[in-house]
Design a protein around this motif. Structure first.
Motif, short mmCIF file in Angstrom:
data_model
loop_
_atom_site.label_atom_id
_atom_site.label_comp_id
_atom_site.label_asym_id
_atom_site.label_seq_id
_atom_site.Cartn_x
_atom_site.Cartn_y
_atom_site.Cartn_z
N ASP A 333 0.81 -1.21 0.00
CA ASP A 333 0.00 0.00 0.00
C ASP A 333 0.85 1.27 0.00
O ASP A 333 0.33 2.35 -0.25
CB ASP A 333 -0.91 0.02 1.24
N PHE A 334 2.15 1.13 0.28
CA PHE A 334 2.93 2.35 0.47
C PHE A 334 4.14 2.43 -0.44
O PHE A 334 4.92 3.35 -0.34
CB PHE A 334 3.38 2.45 1.94
N GLU A 335 4.32 1.48 -1.34
CA GLU A 335 5.44 1.53 -2.28
C GLU A 335 4.90 1.32 -3.69
O GLU A 335 3.97 0.57 -3.91
CB GLU A 335 6.47 0.43 -1.96
N SER A 336 5.51 1.96 -4.65
CA SER A 336 5.15 1.74 -6.05
C SER A 336 5.58 0.35 -6.48
O SER A 336 6.62 -0.15 -6.06
CB SER A 336 5.83 2.78 -6.94
N ASP A 337 4.76 -0.31 -7.31
CA ASP A 337 5.17 -1.61 -7.84
C ASP A 337 5.81 -1.47 -9.22
O ASP A 337 5.93 -2.43 -9.96
CB ASP A 337 3.98 -2.58 -7.89
N ASN A 338 6.18 -0.24 -9.56
CA ASN A 338 6.83 0.02 -10.85
C ASN A 338 8.30 0.33 -10.64
O ASN A 338 8.75 0.60 -9.52
CB ASN A 338 6.15 1.21 -11.54
N ASN A 339 9.04 0.33 -11.74
CA ASN A 339 10.47 0.59 -11.66
C ASN A 339 10.75 2.06 -11.37
O ASN A 339 9.87 2.92 -11.52
CB ASN A 339 11.15 0.15 -12.94
N SER A 340 11.99 2.35 -10.99
CA SER A 340 12.35 3.73 -10.65
C SER A 340 13.79 4.00 -11.03
O SER A 340 14.61 3.09 -11.16
CB SER A 340 12.13 4.00 -9.17
N ILE A 341 14.09 5.29 -11.22
CA ILE A 341 15.43 5.77 -11.54
C ILE A 341 15.83 6.79 -10.48
O ILE A 341 15.00 7.63 -10.07
CB ILE A 341 15.47 6.42 -12.93
N ALA A 342 17.07 6.73 -10.03
CA ALA A 342 17.55 7.70 -9.04
C ALA A 342 18.96 8.14 -9.41
O ALA A 342 19.76 7.34 -9.89
CB ALA A 342 17.54 7.09 -7.65
N ALA A 343 19.23 9.41 -9.21
CA ALA A 343 20.57 9.97 -9.42
C ALA A 343 20.93 10.82 -8.21
O ALA A 343 20.04 11.42 -7.57
CB ALA A 343 20.62 10.81 -10.68
N MET A 344 22.20 10.87 -7.89
CA MET A 344 22.63 11.62 -6.72
C MET A 344 24.01 12.22 -6.95
O MET A 344 24.89 11.57 -7.52
CB MET A 344 22.69 10.71 -5.48
N LEU A 345 24.18 13.46 -6.52
CA LEU A 345 25.48 14.10 -6.38
C LEU A 345 25.77 14.17 -4.89
O LEU A 345 25.00 14.77 -4.13
CB LEU A 345 25.48 15.48 -7.00
N VAL A 346 26.85 13.57 -4.45
CA VAL A 346 27.17 13.53 -3.03
C VAL A 346 28.61 13.95 -2.81
O VAL A 346 29.49 13.66 -3.63
CB VAL A 346 26.93 12.11 -2.43
N THR A 347 28.85 14.66 -1.72
CA THR A 347 30.20 15.08 -1.39
C THR A 347 30.39 15.04 0.11
O THR A 347 29.47 15.31 0.89
CB THR A 347 30.50 16.49 -1.92
N SER A 348 31.57 14.68 0.54
CA SER A 348 31.96 14.83 1.92
C SER A 348 32.86 16.05 2.04
O SER A 348 33.49 16.46 1.06
CB SER A 348 32.70 13.58 2.43
N PHE A 349 32.89 16.66 3.21
CA PHE A 349 33.68 17.89 3.36
C PHE A 349 34.30 17.93 4.76
O PHE A 349 33.97 17.14 5.62
CB PHE A 349 32.82 19.12 3.10
#
Length: 349
Positions: A333-349
């Motif tokens: 009931d709370f998650e999509s049953d379809n595929n997904s795409i994710a992108a991220m820019l991450v940095t430590s400092f």
């Protein structure tokens, strides 16, 4: 420092973070280090499904970390999490530790509970090789779970390059309503003084074996405690975990499983989840990743599994771009049953 740098600590709330930064110069003589990490996500959900595609940006984390020596063998560490563009501002952890004993540390305060590897060591986005958490580390073990109490940590060499590492803790514990979702049991930073539950505490820990020459790291974890917020109920929650890792040159393989035995007045619940992940770092820049994560939950429409493909590009030792494609087999009931795409820019400092 790329994705493998032991533990870093962080500070909480925008005001607290500003205070730490302003104070950093004067405290430098005490060895204070201020660091942290930040990321920007782009998510496309319901890809190729019957529902409308959803696209959004999320400034998921801007976390400030501070740690340093106070005096002698006493140090302090803290992390402030500023998440979802300020929608959530909280203290991830803040504790004082003592290092005066050989191969042994004693910490007290709020800390990330040392259960398994993902919750304590791998969840920060500059370390996690995928954009999101694997199944099993949300509704079964509620990552990121931090609590208030006492934490003992240590390790010792046992010969031939092997090392035993251990963590033990006593904390206030997860707390919520009879049979409810474990993720909602976090946030019990202080025992209720106006009734609430009794004075029972939760305890547990992890025992690990590191075989450095062979590249293996294995461990087992346990957590147990009364979770009911009703003082007249004694409902125990037991979590069992096992983790393993193998590293050789640019190859890293990880696996982790967690099981929750949750007592209830109507019925007892068993919840299980985990993941297997493989990554290979090519010429210090490119890193393909694949992860299979699953969870098995009681009730209808609760079992889920996800096959994820990722590609990481390391811009520098402190910054990376992560691209993920998730093939979801989810019916809930709370998650999509379809595929997904994710992108991220991450940095430590």
């Amino acid at each position: 420092m790329r994705t493998g740098v032991g533990s870093r600590a962080a500070c909480v709330s925008a005001l607290a973070a500003f205070a730490v930064l302003a104070f950093a110069g004067e405290a430098g003589a005490q060895g204070l280090m201020v660091t942290g990490y930040a990321d920007l996500e782009a998510q496309v959900q319901n890809v190729g499904g019957d529902n409308d595609t959803e696209f959004f940006f999320d400034n998921h984390h801007f976390n400030v970390i501070a740690m340093g020596n106070i005096i002698g063998d006493i140090f302090a560490a803290a992390e402030v999490e500023y998440e979802h563009a300020g929608e959530e501002i909280a203290l991830e952890y803040g504790y004082i530790g003592y290092t005066g004993l050989k191969n042994f540390r004693i910490m007290g305060g709020q800390f990330i509970v040392p259960f398994g590897r993902f919750n304590k060591d791998l969840h920060p986005t500059w370390i996690n090789k995928m954009v999101d958490r694997p199944h099993g580390f949300r509704n079964i073990f509620p990552q990121t779970y931090s609590d208030v109490g006492i934490w003992l940590s240590g390790g010792t060499a046992v010969g031939n390059g092997a090392r035993i590492a251990f963590d033990a803790f006593v904390v206030n514990g997860l707390m919520g309503e009879d049979g409810e979702d474990i993720r909602g049991f976090r946030g019990n930073d202080r025992e209720k003084q106006d009734g609430g539950r009794d004075n029972n505490k939760a305890f547990g820990g992890r025992l690990g074996l590191e075989l450095a020459p062979q590249g293996f790291d294995i461990g087992a974890s346990i957590y147990t405690g009364n979770y009911s917020d009703n003082p007249d109920e004694d409902l125990n929650l037991r979590l069992f975990g096992a983790d393993a890792a193998y590293r050789n040159s640019g190859l890293e393989i990880r696996a982790e499983v967690v099981t929750a035995d949750q007592e209830g007045t109507v019925e007892d619940l068993t919840k299980t989840g985990g993941y297997v992940q493989a990554a290979y770092l090519v010429d210090s820049k490119w890193e393909p990743v694949v992860r299979l994560s699953v969870r098995n939950m009681p009730g209808e429409s609760q079992d889920q599994n996800r096959l994820s493909f990722g590609l990481n590009y390391y811009i520098s030792p402190a910054a990376a771009v992560r691209l993920n494609y998730h093939i979801n087999n989810e019916d809930s009931d709370f998650e999509s049953d379809n595929n997904s795409i994710a992108a991220m820019l991450v940095t430590s400092f």
